[in-house]
Structure formats: structure tokens, C-alpha cells
Design a protein around this motif. Structure first.
Motif, PDB file in Angstrom:
ATOM      1  N   ASP A  37     -29.740  37.814 -22.621  1.00  0.00           N
ATOM      2  CA  ASP A  37     -28.951  36.621 -22.791  1.00  0.00           C
ATOM      3  C   ASP A  37     -28.957  36.166 -24.302  1.00  0.00           C
ATOM      4  N   GLU A  38     -29.713  36.313 -24.925  1.00  0.00           N
ATOM      5  CA  GLU A  38     -29.887  35.892 -26.470  1.00  0.00           C
ATOM      6  C   GLU A  38     -28.641  36.723 -27.221  1.00  0.00           C
ATOM      7  N   LEU A  39     -28.933  37.997 -27.050  1.00  0.00           N
ATOM      8  CA  LEU A  39     -28.036  39.026 -27.555  1.00  0.00           C
ATOM      9  C   LEU A  39     -26.568  38.632 -27.161  1.00  0.00           C
ATOM     10  N   GLU A  40     -26.368  38.649 -25.812  1.00  0.00           N
ATOM     11  CA  GLU A  40     -24.968  38.030 -25.431  1.00  0.00           C
ATOM     12  C   GLU A  40     -24.443  36.868 -26.374  1.00  0.00           C
ATOM     13  N   ALA A  41     -25.383  35.853 -26.290  1.00  0.00           N
ATOM     14  CA  ALA A  41     -24.884  34.499 -27.059  1.00  0.00           C
ATOM     15  C   ALA A  41     -24.520  34.913 -28.496  1.00  0.00           C
ATOM     16  N   LEU A  42     -25.409  35.734 -29.076  1.00  0.00           N
ATOM     17  CA  LEU A  42     -25.139  36.229 -30.465  1.00  0.00           C
ATOM     18  C   LEU A  42     -23.695  36.748 -30.741  1.00  0.00           C
ATOM     19  N   LYS A  43     -23.527  37.923 -29.785  1.00  0.00           N
ATOM     20  CA  LYS A  43     -22.230  38.473 -29.949  1.00  0.00           C
ATOM     21  C   LYS A  43     -21.009  37.747 -29.670  1.00  0.00           C
ATOM     22  N   LEU A  44     -21.097  36.858 -28.487  1.00  0.00           N
ATOM     23  CA  LEU A  44     -19.953  35.857 -28.422  1.00  0.00           C
ATOM     24  C   LEU A  44     -19.588  34.979 -29.481  1.00  0.00           C
ATOM     25  N   TYR A  45     -20.677  34.492 -29.895  1.00  0.00           N
ATOM     26  CA  TYR A  45     -20.466  33.166 -31.017  1.00  0.00           C
ATOM     27  C   TYR A  45     -20.317  33.811 -32.373  1.00  0.00           C
ATOM     28  N   GLU A  46     -21.110  34.930 -32.986  1.00  0.00           N
ATOM     29  CA  GLU A  46     -21.139  35.216 -34.214  1.00  0.00           C
ATOM     30  C   GLU A  46     -20.159  36.358 -34.484  1.00  0.00           C
ATOM     31  N   VAL A  47     -20.149  37.203 -33.412  1.00  0.00           N
ATOM     32  CA  VAL A  47     -19.101  38.603 -33.592  1.00  0.00           C
ATOM     33  C   VAL A  47     -17.598  38.243 -32.981  1.00  0.00           C
ATOM     34  N   ASP A  48     -17.814  37.952 -31.852  1.00  0.00           N
ATOM     35  CA  ASP A  48     -16.284  37.422 -31.307  1.00  0.00           C
ATOM     36  C   ASP A  48     -15.687  36.024 -31.628  1.00  0.00           C
ATOM     37  N   ASN A  49     -16.520  35.483 -32.496  1.00  0.00           N
ATOM     38  CA  ASN A  49     -16.060  34.123 -33.126  1.00  0.00           C
ATOM     39  C   ASN A  49     -15.467  33.259 -31.769  1.00  0.00           C
ATOM     40  N   ILE A  50     -16.180  33.031 -30.572  1.00  0.00           N
ATOM     41  CA  ILE A  50     -15.721  32.301 -29.439  1.00  0.00           C
ATOM     42  C   ILE A  50     -16.644  30.867 -29.834  1.00  0.00           C
ATOM     43  N   SER A  51     -15.965  29.892 -29.474  1.00  0.00           N
ATOM     44  CA  SER A  51     -16.740  28.619 -29.677  1.00  0.00           C
ATOM     45  C   SER A  51     -17.861  28.562 -28.548  1.00  0.00           C
ATOM     46  N   GLN A  52     -18.806  27.593 -28.654  1.00  0.00           N
ATOM     47  CA  GLN A  52     -19.781  27.575 -27.867  1.00  0.00           C
ATOM     48  C   GLN A  52     -19.663  27.055 -26.549  1.00  0.00           C
ATOM     49  N   THR A  53     -18.522  26.138 -26.541  1.00  0.00           N
ATOM     50  CA  THR A  53     -18.077  25.727 -24.880  1.00  0.00           C
ATOM     51  C   THR A  53     -17.547  26.842 -24.119  1.00  0.00           C
ATOM     52  N   VAL A  54     -16.472  27.599 -24.923  1.00  0.00           N
ATOM     53  CA  VAL A  54     -15.845  28.713 -24.189  1.00  0.00           C
ATOM     54  C   VAL A  54     -16.775  29.920 -23.894  1.00  0.00           C
ATOM     55  N   ALA A  55     -17.791  30.246 -24.706  1.00  0.00           N
ATOM     56  CA  ALA A  55     -18.994  31.269 -24.677  1.00  0.00           C
ATOM     57  C   ALA A  55     -19.615  30.979 -23.630  1.00  0.00           C
ATOM     58  N   ALA A  56     -20.257  29.473 -23.514  1.00  0.00           N
ATOM     59  CA  ALA A  56     -20.964  29.117 -22.306  1.00  0.00           C
ATOM     60  C   ALA A  56     -20.285  29.429 -21.084  1.00  0.00           C
ATOM     61  N   GLU A  57     -19.046  28.842 -20.930  1.00  0.00           N
ATOM     62  CA  GLU A  57     -18.100  29.272 -19.717  1.00  0.00           C
ATOM     63  C   GLU A  57     -18.397  30.691 -19.227  1.00  0.00           C
TER      64      GLU A  57
END
Length: 94
Positions: A37-57
Motif C-alpha cells: 500500500d505504501e508503494l501504491e501510494a507513492l506511485k499514485l501521488y508522485e509518479v501519476d501526479n494524482i491528488s491525495q483525495t483522488v488517490a485515496a478514492e
């Protein structure tokens, strides 16, 4: 009694399982473990440039939980880079 961990939606599975400093055998290195889940969060936020709100969804968790997971991942990654540790990448159990 602790609260049970809510299952998180993790879609990314890395092709590698370790990163380590060059020239030092893995057996001689301390390691930090990045959970799936930590790797997924890094990917979504840092690599895919998705906001925290959208990434959390996307991960089906609250934004505050996402922020805590992301903070943990950043701390572990920084520790490994600064202190020359290996990073073990956990695969999703799904």
C-alpha cells in the motif's frame, strides 16, 4: 484491542523486489520494507501526479489514511537513501 486493518485496493505490482546501493552485497545491508500500500501510494501521488483525495478514492481509503501511508513511504525511502539501506518491495497479497 487494535482495530482491524481495512483492505486496500492495490493495483500496482513491481517487477523487482529490491533496490540497493551499488557495490555492496545485499547480505551486508540493513533493509527497509515498503509495504504494497505504501508503494501504491507513492506511485499514485508522485509518479501519476494524482491528488491525495483522488488517490485515496482509488485505494478505497480515507484521505487522512492515504496521507499517513504516503508519509510512512516517504520516511522509509528517505531513510534508505540517506543511510545506504536496501529497499525491499512487498508484493500485494491479492
Amino acid at each position: 484491542m487494535t482495530r482491524r486493518k481495512i483492505p486496500r485496493c492495490v493495483r500496482f505490482s513491481p517487477k523487482v523486489s529490491y533496490f540497493k546501493p551499488q557495490g555492496i552485497p545485499l547480505r551486508l545491508l540493513e533493509e527497509v520494507c515498503l509495504e504494497a500500500d505504501e508503494l501504491e501510494a507513492l506511485k499514485l501521488y508522485e509518479v501519476d501526479n494524482i491528488s491525495q483525495t483522488v488517490a485515496a478514492e482509488k485505494m478505497k481509503i480515507s484521505q487522512s489514511t492515504f496521507a499517513r501511508i504516503l508519509d510512512s513511504a516517504n520516511q522509509k525511502t528517505a531513510d534508505a537513501l540517506i543511510n545506504g539501506k536496501a529497499i525491499r518491495l512487498e508484493k500485494s497479497s491479492l
